[in-house]
Structures are given as C-alpha cells and as structure tokens.
Design a protein around this motif. Structure first.
Motif, PDB file in Angstrom:
ATOM      1  N   VAL A 129      95.148  72.758  76.215  1.00 30.33           N
ATOM      2  CA  VAL A 129      96.483  72.284  76.575  1.00 30.33           C
ATOM      3  C   VAL A 129      97.100  71.597  75.341  1.00 30.33           C
ATOM      4  N   GLY A 163      77.852  67.978  72.417  1.00 33.82           N
ATOM      5  CA  GLY A 163      77.581  66.932  71.424  1.00 33.82           C
ATOM      6  C   GLY A 163      76.125  66.494  71.501  1.00 33.82           C
ATOM      7  N   CYS A 217      71.920  56.915  78.727  1.00 33.38           N
ATOM      8  CA  CYS A 217      72.602  55.612  78.670  1.00 33.38           C
ATOM      9  C   CYS A 217      71.763  54.613  77.872  1.00 33.38           C
TER      10      CYS A 217
HETATM   11  P1  FAD Z   1      84.373  64.128  76.072  1.00 33.66           P
HETATM   12  O1  FAD Z   1      82.960  64.109  76.476  1.00 33.66           O
HETATM   13  O2  FAD Z   1      84.678  64.167  74.622  1.00 33.66           O
HETATM   14  O3  FAD Z   1      85.067  65.370  76.796  1.00 33.66           O
HETATM   15  C1  FAD Z   1      86.393  65.717  76.499  1.00 33.66           C
HETATM   16  C2  FAD Z   1      86.599  67.171  76.897  1.00 33.66           C
HETATM   17  O4  FAD Z   1      87.972  67.487  76.752  1.00 33.66           O
HETATM   18  C3  FAD Z   1      85.838  68.169  76.036  1.00 33.66           C
HETATM   19  O5  FAD Z   1      85.161  69.082  76.855  1.00 33.66           O
HETATM   20  C4  FAD Z   1      86.928  68.850  75.215  1.00 33.66           C
HETATM   21  O6  FAD Z   1      86.600  70.186  74.873  1.00 33.66           O
HETATM   22  C5  FAD Z   1      88.089  68.795  76.170  1.00 33.66           C
HETATM   23  N1  FAD Z   1      89.402  68.850  75.524  1.00 33.66           N
HETATM   24  C6  FAD Z   1      89.822  68.147  74.438  1.00 33.66           C
HETATM   25  N2  FAD Z   1      91.107  68.435  74.166  1.00 33.66           N
HETATM   26  C7  FAD Z   1      91.498  69.337  75.079  1.00 33.66           C
HETATM   27  C8  FAD Z   1      92.730  70.018  75.317  1.00 33.66           C
HETATM   28  N3  FAD Z   1      93.800  69.803  74.552  1.00 33.66           N
HETATM   29  N4  FAD Z   1      92.812  70.897  76.357  1.00 33.66           N
HETATM   30  C9  FAD Z   1      91.724  71.113  77.155  1.00 33.66           C
HETATM   31  N5  FAD Z   1      90.526  70.493  76.968  1.00 33.66           N
HETATM   32  C10 FAD Z   1      90.429  69.607  75.956  1.00 33.66           C
HETATM   33  N6  FAD Z   1      77.063  58.208  74.917  1.00 33.66           N
HETATM   34  C11 FAD Z   1      75.988  57.748  75.590  1.00 33.66           C
HETATM   35  O7  FAD Z   1      76.143  57.008  76.555  1.00 33.66           O
HETATM   36  N7  FAD Z   1      74.718  58.111  75.220  1.00 33.66           N
HETATM   37  C12 FAD Z   1      74.481  58.978  74.199  1.00 33.66           C
HETATM   38  O8  FAD Z   1      73.333  59.289  73.893  1.00 33.66           O
HETATM   39  C13 FAD Z   1      75.598  59.499  73.497  1.00 33.66           C
HETATM   40  N8  FAD Z   1      75.423  60.371  72.497  1.00 33.66           N
HETATM   41  C14 FAD Z   1      76.510  60.884  71.848  1.00 33.66           C
HETATM   42  C15 FAD Z   1      76.312  61.828  70.851  1.00 33.66           C
HETATM   43  C16 FAD Z   1      77.397  62.353  70.160  1.00 33.66           C
HETATM   44  C17 FAD Z   1      77.150  63.383  69.118  1.00 33.66           C
HETATM   45  C18 FAD Z   1      78.705  61.894  70.449  1.00 33.66           C
HETATM   46  C19 FAD Z   1      79.868  62.416  69.667  1.00 33.66           C
HETATM   47  C20 FAD Z   1      78.914  60.953  71.451  1.00 33.66           C
HETATM   48  C21 FAD Z   1      77.827  60.458  72.167  1.00 33.66           C
HETATM   49  N9  FAD Z   1      77.986  59.537  73.199  1.00 33.66           N
HETATM   50  C22 FAD Z   1      76.899  59.072  73.883  1.00 33.66           C
HETATM   51  C23 FAD Z   1      79.339  59.158  73.650  1.00 33.66           C
HETATM   52  C24 FAD Z   1      79.729  59.942  74.915  1.00 33.66           C
HETATM   53  O9  FAD Z   1      79.282  61.273  74.812  1.00 33.66           O
HETATM   54  C25 FAD Z   1      81.231  59.892  75.144  1.00 33.66           C
HETATM   55  O10 FAD Z   1      81.621  58.528  75.218  1.00 33.66           O
HETATM   56  C26 FAD Z   1      81.631  60.598  76.425  1.00 33.66           C
HETATM   57  O11 FAD Z   1      81.206  61.942  76.428  1.00 33.66           O
HETATM   58  C27 FAD Z   1      83.164  60.551  76.604  1.00 33.66           C
HETATM   59  O12 FAD Z   1      83.503  61.304  77.725  1.00 33.66           O
HETATM   60  P2  FAD Z   1      84.973  61.925  77.888  1.00 33.66           P
HETATM   61  O13 FAD Z   1      84.926  62.729  79.134  1.00 33.66           O
HETATM   62  O14 FAD Z   1      85.983  60.856  77.766  1.00 33.66           O
HETATM   63  O15 FAD Z   1      85.190  62.868  76.626  1.00 33.66           O
END
Ligand code: FAD
Length: 492
Positions: A216, A185, A97
C-alpha cells in the motif's frame, strides 16, 4: 497459591540449550524443554504476591500468578484460557520475548526469578499438541469492514481481535507471507516459521482475509484502501534502517541486516528465490566470509547467529555504546527492566569461534579493492562527556568480506506516510491520540512499531489488541467489549 514454600524448596531450572558445536550445524530451534512434571515444580516457585509486579512488568498485563498456579495444579486448559485472555500469540512471546515480567518478579530481588516464560511456552505448546487451539470465528458479523496494512504481530493481533468482534478484516501485506519480522526477521532457530504460519492459517479459518504481495502506497494507492473500508489500521512496522554514510559505503558486500536475514528465512522454507524481498534481488550469503556486524540488539545478534550457521570463517561485532554492567546499577532498581549485559546464544557462538563484541567503537570508513569491500577502519570512542568523542591514536583497520549494518530503525517507510497524510511525531513514527489510537486522519489508526518505533513482539501484540478495542469503539459508537490492555501500572 501454588505451594506456600515452593520458592524455598525449589531452585530455578531453565530449559537447556544444545551445545554450540551441535547447534551451529542447523537452523532449527535449539532449546530442550523440561518435562511437564518439572514445569509444574517450577510453577510452585511463584509466591502469588499480593502486588504481582510481574504483571505490571508485562506490556500485555499477562495474568501470570493465575497461570502459574494453574500449571502447578496441572489444570492446563484453564491455564490456556488465562494465557489467551491477554495474549493472542503466546507461542511467539514464549520464545522470543526478553521477559520483562521476570525482571519484575518479586522473587528476583534476592533469588533467580520465577521461570515465567517457560510456563507460558509450556502451556501453549501443550495446547497445540493436544489440539485445543481451534479457529474461533465470530457468531455474528457487524457489517463493518476494516483494512489492516501490515501483517506483523501488531497487525495480526489486531486482526484477530477485530474479527472476533464481528468486523470483516482484510490484511494487506507487501510480502508473500504474513508474520512481519516474526516471519522474515527473527531467525528460524529462535522461532520456527511453521509456528507463525500455523497462526496465520487459523486466522484465515476464522474469516480474516489476506492480500499478499500488496504494498500500500506503492502498487496499491492508500486512497483506494481507505475508500473501501470503514476504518484503516496502519501496522507497517519501523522498516527504515539507520545507515552509516561514511566513505566507501557504496562498495559491494555492505548490507542492511534486513536485506540479509529474510534470505535465510526464505531458504529455510525451501524457497528457490531467496533474494525475492531484496530491493535489487541480490543474494547475500556469509559462507566462507569474514563478517563484521555493526550494531547490537536482537538484530545484530541474529545477523551473527545466521552468518555462523551459513559458514562464515569469522564473525565480530561492533557496538558504539559501552559494555552494560553485569548487575543492576543503583539508578536502575528492581522492578524496572534490568539494563545489564546479556549474552545471547548467538554471541556465545561467536565467542566460541574466537570472535567477540567490541564496545565503544565507531566505524569511520570502508575500504575496498575494486568494487568489493575488503575492510574497514574504526576508532575508539569515549562517552565520558555524554557524547561519543573519538580517542586520538585508537584508529584500527579490520579485514572483512561482508559487513552487516544492524544499527536500528528510524521509523516507518515514508512513501505510505506521505500518501495517507498522517502527522508523524519527532521520531518519524505515526502520531496518534494516546487514548483513541487514531491518527490525525479520521478513521485511520496506527499500532506497533509504526506508532511506537522499533520495539518488541510483546509490545506489538499489546498495541494490536489496544488499537482493535479503539477501532471497535469507533465503528460501533459504543464501549467495546474487547479487553483493555492494562498499561496504567506498567513499570518500564
Ligand atoms: P513488523 O513485524 O515489522 O511487521 C510489519 C509488516 O508490515 C511487515 O510484514 C511488512 O512487510 C508489512 N508492510 C510494511 N509496509 C507495508 C506496506 N506499505 N503495505 C503492506 N504491507 C506493509 N522483538 C522481540 O521481542 N524479540 C526478538 O527476539 C526480536 N528479534 C528481532 C530481530 C530482528 C532482526 C528485528 C528487526 C526485530 C526483532 N524484534 C524482536 C522486534 C520485533 O520483531 C518488532 O518489534 C515487531 O515485529 C514489530 O511488529 P509490527 O507488527 O509493528 O511490525
């Protein structure tokens, strides 16, 4: 209050980081944490302010002064309880974070702020070491089932909350492992993947079902999932990358960050098929290459650190915007998140190797030899009109063998959105009611980056917790006993 004079007696002492030359040779976490005694002393710096601005700086509303005090007193189990009261996964936020809480700390007005993130990670790491983190399956089942599409931090936090409320939760995840960007990531050197897997194993022991390799909207129709469950939560992240459609974009050696980063994370697991998640199954490695990373933020920074560890011969970084100020501007006062220059560990490594971040620079074309990228052309931009205006005569050619595009994300992938029929907002994210978190489709909710756009892990957990409360109310028709995320006082 910990120690009424602690903030006068003690200065801030941070975790230390391995020297660049040592940490470049491995992909493991590279911080050394202070002793328990030192952490307690650091906790003594908390002033237990009448108005705890740190709490309103945190998207989870973490009970920060409370656990600072408990750490100071060595009451670690109570501190853990206070920590888990608002955050399902403090071992993630304690590592990755950017700590908006610390930029809101009152002590931070004229002294280095309280080391809140250090206390968070110390509590949770000790709890795991001591064996205090055990599965907490629900006592009773409600008979209701919920599908969560996407196993990132938003989906996982939502799953844990709803499961604890007694609902039967199934997470549908398109990858072969859960964790989302925490797993594939964010690099291992920022967050060891065993720590992510450890939480998923706990969720499984608590009774959450996981279906992996299940996309999905692609291999599994959304309608089938909707029909099989009483409610659906879409937590698929904001995976659509921003492209750079200039001449030469189709040359070999130009890749999106999220085509590149998962491969090293898979390699760190010992997976033989590192390119399994790449759409064309194409291995990408920076060894022996001159790398240019276009775009900053966490994603750009992670591409830099990973390229260097893979053995890139040089790494440089381009940023379209200007360099942020070294100190807060008057227009960005405390307790807001400070929009100042931050040098990540990866940027420091790049500078030691002779590379740097080049600000106010726009890539205008890629140059190739045969099918391979061999360079690119840039132009300086001037932002004084509020828009990037090209500066005449500032064109420059840069040589490179690998270009990584880290220019942000444009919302969730369209295929699932089209199938589920949810209305999107002007930024292509799923639109929900602010209070109920329900989309335009009855019984379908959204959380995390798929709802708020590309954001932070702390926000994803916050969104996952809040949507779980809303889903619980939808399923039971009664006020939920799951805690509400206190966002009314949020100061971002
Ligand atoms: P995600 O973490 O993107 O998870 C979404 C999940 O849904 C994935 O596992 C994906 O495979 C799955 N999915 C997608 N579509 C489908 C489907 N159709 N069917 C089934 N599954 C599906 N934030 C920080 O706070 N600190 C950091 O250091 C940081 N570093 C980052 C580094 C990178 C390279 C990136 C790209 C982002 C970073 N972030 C960081 C941002 C943070 O990782 C994201 O804001 C956070 O992970 C979002 O969480 P989420 O669960 O919404 O989505």
């Amino acid at each position: 209050m910990a120690d009424p004079r602690g903030f006068i007696k003690y200065g801030r002492r941070d975790k230390t980081i391995q020297p660049v030359q040592d940490r470049l040779h491995h992909h493991d976490e590279h911080y050394n944490y202070p002793s328990e005694e030192e952490v307690k002393t650091q906790a003594a710096r908390c002033m237990d302010c009448g108005v705890p601005f740190c709490m309103s700086g945190c998207p989870l509303g973490n009970l920060i002064p409370e656990w600072n005090d408990l750490v100071y007193r060595g009451q670690w189990q109570q501190a853990l309880k206070a920590l888990h009261a608002t955050n399902n996964f403090p071992e993630f936020t304690g590592r990755v974070c950017p700590a908006p809480c610390e930029t809101s700390c009152v002590l931070g007005i004229n002294e280095p702020p309280v080391n809140i993130k250090l206390h968070e990670v110390s509590i949770i790491d000790k709890a795991f070491e001591e064996g205090w983190i055990v599965p907490q399956p629900p006592v009773r089942r409600s008979g209701k089932t919920v599908a969560i599409i996407g196993g990132g931090p938003a989906g996982l936090a939502c799953a844990q909350q709803l499961n604890r409320a007694g609902h039967q939760v199934t997470v549908y995840e398109k990858a072969d492992r859960a964790g989302g960007l925490l797993m594939y990531g964010i690099p291992h050197y920022k967050l060891r993947k065993e720590k992510v897997q450890r939480r998923i194993d706990l969720l499984i022991e608590e009774g959450v079902n996981f279906h992996f390799n299940c996309e999905v909207g692609h291999d599994t129709p959304f309608a089938k999932i909707k029909k099989a469950h009483d409610a659906v939560v879409i937590a698929t992240g904001a995976e659509e990358p921003r492209d750079l459609p200039v001449s030469g974009r189709d040359l070999d050696g130009i890749h999106f960050a999220m085509e590149f980063l998962p491969q090293q994370n898979r390699a760190n697991w010992g997976d033989s098929d590192v390119a399994a998640l790449h759409p064309k199954h194409q291995p990408i490695n920076a060894k022996g290459k001159r790398v240019i990373v276009i775009g900053g933020g966490d994603t750009g920074s992670d591409c830099i650190g990973t390229s260097i560890r893979q053995g890139a011969t040089s790494v440089i970084n381009f940023e379209l915007l200007g360099q942020p100020p070294l100190d807060r501007l008057e227009s960005n006062p405390w307790p807001q998140w400070s929009r100042i220059l931050r040098i990540s560990s990866s940027m420091e490594e790049m500078q030691v190797m002779g590379g740097d971040v080049h600000y106010e620079i726009m890539t205008t074309r890629f140059i190739g030899s045969g099918r391979k990228v061999t360079g690119l052309e840039t132009v300086k931009v001037d932002w004084s009109s509020g828009r990037p205006e090209k500066v005449a005569g500032s064109e420059k050619i840069w040589k490179c063998d690998l270009v990584l595009l880290a220019m942000g994300f444009l919302g969730p992938r369209p295929a699932l959105i089209e199938q589920c029929g949810c209305v999107t907002d002007p930024r292509s994210n799923i639109k929900t009611d602010q209070k109920t978190r329900m989309s335009s489709v009855d019984g379908v909710f959204a959380a995390g980056d798929s709802r708020r756009g590309q954001s932070l892990v702390v926000w994803a957990i916050s969104e996952g917790r809040e949507v779980a409360r809303c889903v619980d109310e939808y399923l039971t028709g009664a006020p939920s006993l799951l805690p509400k995320v206190r966002l009314e006082t949020f100061v971002y």
